[in-house]
Design an enzyme around this catalytic site. Structure first.
Site, short mmCIF file in Angstrom:
data_model
loop_
_atom_site.label_atom_id
_atom_site.label_comp_id
_atom_site.label_asym_id
_atom_site.label_seq_id
_atom_site.Cartn_x
_atom_site.Cartn_y
_atom_site.Cartn_z
N HIS A 152 0.72 -1.36 -0.19
CA HIS A 152 -0.05 -0.09 -0.20
C HIS A 152 0.88 1.22 0.06
O HIS A 152 0.64 2.23 0.76
CB HIS A 152 -1.05 0.06 1.14
N HIS A 199 -1.04 5.30 9.52
CA HIS A 199 0.47 5.85 9.47
C HIS A 199 0.23 7.08 10.39
O HIS A 199 0.83 7.84 9.67
CB HIS A 199 0.84 5.80 8.19
N HIS A 333 10.84 -3.08 3.27
CA HIS A 333 11.18 -1.93 2.90
C HIS A 333 11.60 -1.43 4.33
O HIS A 333 11.25 -1.89 5.36
CB HIS A 333 10.15 -1.26 2.17
N GLU A 380 4.95 -4.98 8.43
CA GLU A 380 3.51 -4.94 7.84
C GLU A 380 3.03 -6.40 7.38
O GLU A 380 1.90 -6.48 7.29
CB GLU A 380 3.44 -3.86 7.08
#
Length: 434
Positions: A152, A199, A333, A380
């Protein structure tokens, strides 16, 4: 299989469950507004005008104007919220309780001094209880038709919003979702249960819930510092969400239920990737936030078990809805520190292999491996295990088909992963009577 709500049979008692909460949301929020002296003064100066400023049903307003607490509770009010209203009117708790029993304050106080109301004669009638537990005829129910897994990345949303999808940098990313958009058009569900992480948009450090289930009617798009994305907000499904909340909490998953919040790129980017540029999302969406920002975060095993409980919850809903479960975030990431920019193609693709072939083993991967191999923000990916746990092949009661798989590096700071699984539960074999 319907949920056990026999608590509704206890005489003279209104249990405040998720269903009642949704019914009385604005009524209870009105009561909370009376926690400031200024609002109390405004209310007492003109009760009707103050009530008319709230989106209350006329039955709710009339219950308050009539000082009818029983009616207010039937309309979704909760006694702890209504106590704020009673206090504004100068009523004691005993006055309020007495009014609901048909007693004066003095009569109610005398009863309490005498030992209170006896439970004798105030239990559920056995015949009523037995009737409630009698086997019910089988009915239609909701079913999970598939799972979507996707990164996302916020920059993907920005590329779509600014018309950059055909640029050489971005074209390979969006090409990987062309099949997905066609598949989604042919398989539009009634509801998407969308697992994502906020976030620092709806939740800051003043509140850090582990699992958040959106039980509200709608959620607007968040402003993440650059202005809200030019995409529609989502329409929720309060009835199904309340049912899921009841089932999951009864299965010992501690949820935070939220009726109001904004939703950020963690939720809107996946919708854009699968549906494209639309004026309104073509189905309802139930948002489910997982804390993967501040440790401790839930384990993969916990998320996988939650997915299994979620399937049970959805399939026990007595309406013929088609539901998809989406898991979002990742893949590898890292956005901070000297290791920023870390990408691990080999680990990512092994994760995708295991997600399809052996999700139970994948669920046992410890947090340390995610962080070391996939980067600090690669954690995540535990959210994908919620969607995977909801598939019928997990307990052997069905099969899944891999419809699409895609992987690409990079999208801004992130490796992009994507997978679509169709769910095929086997039909139950009817009992054969000899």
């Amino acid at each position: 299989m319907s949920l056990d709500k026999t608590y509704k049979l206890v005489p003279g008692t209104t249990i405040f469950d998720a269903e009642q909460s949704a019914k009385g949301y604005h009524l209870n929020q009105f009561c909370m507004s009376l926690m400031t002296a200024e609002n109390r003064e405004r209310y007492l100066a003109d009760e009707r005008a103050y009530l008319d400023a709230w989106p209350l049903r006329e039955e709710q307003k009339q219950a308050l104007l009539d000082r009818d607490l029983n009616a207010a509770m039937r309309e979704g009010g909760n006694i702890y919220f209504l106590a704020k209203w009673g206090a504004t009117l100068g009523l004691s708790f005993q006055q309020m309780a007495g009014s609901m029993t048909g007693m004066t304050e003095q009569e109610y106080r005398a009863m309490m001094v005498g030992g209170g109301r006896s439970v004798e004669g105030n239990r559920i009638d056995h015949a009523v209880l037995e009737a409630a537990y009698a086997p019910a005829a089988s009915a239609e129910h909701a079913e999970i038709t598939g799972a979507v897994f996707t990164s996302h990345v916020p920059a993907i949303g920005a590329a779509m919003d600014h018309g950059k999808t055909d640029e050489p940098y971005w074209q390979p990313v969006f090409e990987g979702y062309e099949y997905s958009k066609r598949w989604e058009r042919e398989n539009v569900p009634d509801v998407i249960f969308l697992v994502y992480n906020d976030h620092a948009s709806a939740f800051d450090l003043s509140m850090i819930p582990t699992f958040v289930l959106g039980t509200g009617a709608s959620y607007p798009t968040a402003d993440e510092g650059y202005g809200p994305r030019p995409v529609p907000g989502i329409e929720g499904d309060p009835d199904l969400a309340a049912h899921i909340a009841h089932s999951l909490i009864r299965d010992d998953f501690d949820l935070t239920l939220v009726n109001e919040m904004t939703v950020d790129h963690g939720l809107t980017v996946p919708l854009s990737l699968m549906f494209g540029d639309v004026e309104k999302w073509p189905c309802k969406v139930i948002p489910f936030h997982v804390n993967v920002v501040q440790y401790p975060v839930p384990s993969g095993a916990r998320c996988f078990k939650l997915g299994q409980a979620l399937r049970k919850a959805i399939e026990s809903y007595d309406r013929p809805l088609k539901v998809q479960v989406w898991g979002t975030g990742g893949m590898s990431h890292q956005l901070q520190g000297p290791r920023a920019g870390l990408i691990n193609r080999e680990w990512d693709n092994a994760f995708l292999d295991k997600l399809v072939e052996d999700p139970a083993a994948l669920a046992e991967v410890p947090h340390l491996e995610y962080v070391e191999e996939a980067g600090s923000e690669g954690i995540e990916l535990v959210m994908w295990l919620i969607a995977r746990g909801a598939m019928s092949d997990v307990d052997g009661s069905g099969d899944v088909d891999v419809k699409h798989r895609f992987y690409h590096v990079p999208a801004s700071n992130t490796a992009v992963g994507h997978l679509i699984l169709e769910n095929h539960p086997r039909a139950e074999t009817p009992d054969v009577k000899e």
